[in-house]
Design a protein around this motif. Sequence first.
Motif, PDB file in Angstrom:
ATOM      1  N   GLY A  49       0.786  -1.232   0.000  1.00 36.05           N
ATOM      2  CA  GLY A  49       0.000   0.000   0.000  1.00 36.05           C
ATOM      3  C   GLY A  49       0.817   1.281   0.000  1.00 36.05           C
ATOM      4  O   GLY A  49       0.258   2.363  -0.080  1.00 36.05           O
ATOM      5  N   ARG A  50       2.136   1.177   0.087  1.00 33.50           N
ATOM      6  CA  ARG A  50       3.006   2.363   0.026  1.00 33.50           C
ATOM      7  C   ARG A  50       3.924   2.224  -1.174  1.00 33.50           C
ATOM      8  O   ARG A  50       4.352   1.127  -1.510  1.00 33.50           O
ATOM      9  CB  ARG A  50       3.835   2.503   1.291  1.00 33.50           C
ATOM     10  N   SER A  51       4.217   3.314  -1.798  1.00 34.61           N
ATOM     11  CA  SER A  51       5.130   3.290  -2.936  1.00 34.61           C
ATOM     12  C   SER A  51       6.563   3.401  -2.442  1.00 34.61           C
ATOM     13  O   SER A  51       6.863   4.177  -1.548  1.00 34.61           O
ATOM     14  CB  SER A  51       4.830   4.449  -3.882  1.00 34.61           C
ATOM     15  N   ARG A  52       7.435   2.590  -3.025  1.00 35.08           N
ATOM     16  CA  ARG A  52       8.857   2.664  -2.682  1.00 35.08           C
ATOM     17  C   ARG A  52       9.653   2.714  -3.981  1.00 35.08           C
ATOM     18  O   ARG A  52       9.266   2.116  -4.973  1.00 35.08           O
ATOM     19  CB  ARG A  52       9.286   1.487  -1.820  1.00 35.08           C
ATOM     20  N   PRO A  53      10.769   3.444  -3.981  1.00 36.87           N
ATOM     21  CA  PRO A  53      11.562   3.543  -5.213  1.00 36.87           C
ATOM     22  C   PRO A  53      12.217   2.209  -5.547  1.00 36.87           C
ATOM     23  O   PRO A  53      12.796   1.558  -4.685  1.00 36.87           O
ATOM     24  CB  PRO A  53      12.609   4.608  -4.883  1.00 36.87           C
ATOM     25  N   ALA A  54      12.089   1.804  -6.803  1.00 33.45           N
ATOM     26  CA  ALA A  54      12.729   0.581  -7.275  1.00 33.45           C
ATOM     27  C   ALA A  54      13.901   0.901  -8.196  1.00 33.45           C
ATOM     28  O   ALA A  54      14.893   0.179  -8.218  1.00 33.45           O
ATOM     29  CB  ALA A  54      11.710  -0.290  -8.006  1.00 33.45           C
ATOM     30  N   ARG A  55      13.793   1.979  -8.963  1.00 31.75           N
ATOM     31  CA  ARG A  55      14.872   2.450  -9.848  1.00 31.75           C
ATOM     32  C   ARG A  55      14.841   3.962  -9.847  1.00 31.75           C
ATOM     33  O   ARG A  55      13.770   4.570  -9.784  1.00 31.75           O
ATOM     34  CB  ARG A  55      14.655   1.985 -11.292  1.00 31.75           C
ATOM     35  N   TRP A  56      15.997   4.574  -9.958  1.00 34.74           N
ATOM     36  CA  TRP A  56      16.066   6.031 -10.013  1.00 34.74           C
ATOM     37  C   TRP A  56      17.040   6.453 -11.104  1.00 34.74           C
ATOM     38  O   TRP A  56      18.215   6.087 -11.084  1.00 34.74           O
ATOM     39  CB  TRP A  56      16.518   6.625  -8.678  1.00 34.74           C
ATOM     40  N   GLY A  57      16.547   7.214 -12.084  1.00 36.03           N
ATOM     41  CA  GLY A  57      17.414   7.774 -13.117  1.00 36.03           C
ATOM     42  C   GLY A  57      18.131   6.743 -13.970  1.00 36.03           C
ATOM     43  O   GLY A  57      19.238   6.971 -14.433  1.00 36.03           O
ATOM     44  N   ASP A  58      17.506   5.604 -14.193  1.00 39.23           N
ATOM     45  CA  ASP A  58      18.116   4.517 -14.955  1.00 39.23           C
ATOM     46  C   ASP A  58      18.203   4.890 -16.438  1.00 39.23           C
ATOM     47  O   ASP A  58      17.214   5.295 -17.039  1.00 39.23           O
ATOM     48  CB  ASP A  58      17.294   3.240 -14.773  1.00 39.23           C
ATOM     49  N   THR A  59      19.379   4.745 -17.027  1.00 36.40           N
ATOM     50  CA  THR A  59      19.564   5.066 -18.447  1.00 36.40           C
ATOM     51  C   THR A  59      20.039   3.846 -19.254  1.00 36.40           C
ATOM     52  O   THR A  59      20.494   3.991 -20.372  1.00 36.40           O
ATOM     53  CB  THR A  59      20.576   6.212 -18.623  1.00 36.40           C
ATOM     54  N   ALA A  60      19.909   2.648 -18.690  1.00 38.89           N
ATOM     55  CA  ALA A  60      20.381   1.441 -19.371  1.00 38.89           C
ATOM     56  C   ALA A  60      19.716   1.253 -20.734  1.00 38.89           C
ATOM     57  O   ALA A  60      20.329   0.738 -21.672  1.00 38.89           O
ATOM     58  CB  ALA A  60      20.139   0.208 -18.500  1.00 38.89           C
ATOM     59  N   HIS A  61      18.472   1.689 -20.868  1.00 35.57           N
ATOM     60  CA  HIS A  61      17.753   1.519 -22.139  1.00 35.57           C
ATOM     61  C   HIS A  61      18.321   2.401 -23.253  1.00 35.57           C
ATOM     62  O   HIS A  61      17.994   2.199 -24.422  1.00 35.57           O
ATOM     63  CB  HIS A  61      16.270   1.836 -21.936  1.00 35.57           C
ATOM     64  N   LEU A  62      19.169   3.355 -22.926  1.00 31.80           N
ATOM     65  CA  LEU A  62      19.733   4.257 -23.932  1.00 31.80           C
ATOM     66  C   LEU A  62      21.023   3.712 -24.556  1.00 31.80           C
ATOM     67  O   LEU A  62      21.494   4.246 -25.545  1.00 31.80           O
ATOM     68  CB  LEU A  62      20.025   5.626 -23.307  1.00 31.80           C
TER      69      LEU A  62
END
Length: 63
Positions: A49-62
């Motif tokens: 029920g709470r949001s937690r960060p799983a990824r931050w500023g990920d650029t792997a797709h680039l």
Amino acid sequence: MPPGRRVLLVARDAIAVALRLVFAGLGAALPDLPPAPNASVSRWDDDRGRSRPARWGDTAHLR
């Protein structure tokens, strides 16, 4: 939002940082975050029920 639903938000760094602060909760310590690079992906997951960060500023797709 109903459980199991996803939301896509396209925004610049300031909005992503503001969301991270909101999800952390009022009175929480300010996270020490690097700026989110352009075209990066940040993701939050549901944690009972709470949001937690799983990824931050990920650029792997680039790459």
